[in-house]
Design an enzyme around this catalytic site. Structure first.
Site, short mmCIF file in Angstrom:
data_model
loop_
_atom_site.label_atom_id
_atom_site.label_comp_id
_atom_site.label_asym_id
_atom_site.label_seq_id
_atom_site.Cartn_x
_atom_site.Cartn_y
_atom_site.Cartn_z
N LYS A 87 55.29 67.57 104.79
CA LYS A 87 55.41 66.12 104.90
C LYS A 87 54.41 65.45 103.97
O LYS A 87 53.20 65.68 104.08
CB LYS A 87 55.15 65.67 106.34
CG LYS A 87 56.15 66.21 107.35
CD LYS A 87 57.47 65.46 107.28
CE LYS A 87 58.36 65.82 108.45
NZ LYS A 87 59.62 65.04 108.46
N LYS B 151 71.30 65.14 111.42
CA LYS B 151 70.59 65.32 112.69
C LYS B 151 71.54 64.90 113.81
O LYS B 151 72.17 63.84 113.73
CB LYS B 151 69.31 64.49 112.74
CG LYS B 151 68.23 64.98 111.78
CD LYS B 151 66.98 64.11 111.85
CE LYS B 151 65.90 64.67 110.94
NZ LYS B 151 64.73 63.76 110.85
#
Length: 357
Positions: free
Chosen positions: A159, A262
């Site tokens: 990230k 997702k």
């Protein structure tokens, strides 16, 4: 059919920091659909992106309001249920919990795991990445070393998009690379934390570092800037926050290389199927991701994993108190088992929600 809902709170072993903030706990919803003596399970997990934050309290209220309205339907009525939920403007995480539960019910009804019911090949499932949140270079190194103590690491998602700027991002990535397994695939997720200029600069620097792809470099709402980045970037670009359902895909097809599906964003396995085939028709690559999902939701996504080019289904691996057991890790890959439906069990052996009420 009868529907029951139970909230449960999970705690991360290591809090996850991304460009938008840090998450340490999540209160999710366990949904059970019962009919003909069979119970199908689903999960609703909260998340904050999109036009309306999908908070646990809102998801629970919607589910409780839907229970009496859905009592006359059966698990055989998936199309009718889907139309009804769309007409009621039900949030996507609520639709996901019900859709997954109905799929689980069907698999149990016919006695087959979903991957086999769909005729998929588990040998096609690639490695799932382990996630390194934004932190100091030293903490990022330690996080990866910790991951390597708990699972085989063949893919790593780092990230970036640090509020401290791209120099901090570069230092952290170099630290991760210093302790990464030699053959591990590295990818980057900025969670919309970069400007267009930063994205262009970082795309060239990351290409020099051997990174596989960049996910969501620009914030949701900046999709009009993607074509310029698409022309400049030497690395494939994937979108997550910019793509919820199959309806979003055609307008992104000329400016990205792939999409992140997702279940909580899409509305369930049914819409995930539509997204897979829409993306393929548009020539895009596919990845599956997760929020603070338990093994229940990640196992559901794992049944569709043979379609994916990249996988990021590690959230349950970072939970101290995941109440579910389902898909298993095998050589760095999350593989659904041979049990009917999702193949998910409660860790404590619970098979009913009744005594929780």
């Amino acid at each position: 059919m009868q529907i029951q809902v139970k909230p449960f709170t999970v705690h991360k072993r290591v809090p996850l920091t991304i460009s938008r903030g840090t998450t340490a706990t999540s209160t999710n919803l366990w949904v059970m659909v019962e009919h003909e003596g069979i119970a199908g399970w689903g999960e609703a997990s909260p998340f904050s992106i999109g036009q309306q934050p999908q908070l646990t309290e809102t998801l629970l209220a919607q589910l409780q309001a839907l229970i009496p309205k859905l009592s006359d339907y059966t698990p055989y009525d998936r199309q009718a249920i889907d139309r009804f939920l769309q007409a009621e403007h039900v949030l996507s995480a609520v639709r996901t919990s019900l859709d997954v539960a109905l799929h689980d019910w069907l698999g149990k009804r016919v006695g087959l795991p979903l991957w086999q019911l769909w005729g998929l090949d588990r040998q096609q499932i690639g490695p799932t990445s382990v996630t390194i949140g934004i932190s100091s270079p030293e903490a990022a190194q330690q996080r990866l070393l910790d991951w390597q103590q708990t699972t085989v690491v063949k893919a790593i998602k780092v990230k970036l998009g640090s509020p401290a700027g791209i120099a901090a991002d570069q230092s952290m990535l170099k630290a991760v690379q210093a302790v990464a397994p030699t053959a591990a695939k590295l990818s980057i997720d900025a969670n919309g934390g970069w400007s267009l200029d930063e994205s262009i600069t970082m795309s060239h620097w990351l290409a020099e570092q051997g990174i596989t792809y960049i996910e969501q470099p620009l914030a949701r709402g900046q999709e009009d800037d993607l074509p310029h980045l698409y022309q400049q970037s030497p690395l494939p670009l994937f979108v997550d926050e910019s793509c919820f359902t199959s309806a979003d895909i055609p307008k992104l097809a000329d400016r990205v290389h792939g999409i992140n599906i997702k279940l909580m964003k899409s509305g369930g396995l049914s819409e995930a199927w539509r997204m897979i085939h829409t993306a393929k028709a548009c020539g895009l690559q596919i990845m599956f991701g997760c929020y603070s999902d338990s093994a229940l939701s990640n196992t559901a996504a794992a049944h569709l994993a043979p379609f994916a080019d990249h996988l990021d289904l590690d959230s349950h691996l970072n939970l101290r108190d995941d109440p579910f057991v389902g898909a298993f890790m095998q050589a760095g890959c999350l593989v659904p088992n041979n049990s009917p439906g999702l193949g998910v069990m409660a860790r404590d052996g619970e098979t009913t929600l009744e005594k929780q009420h």
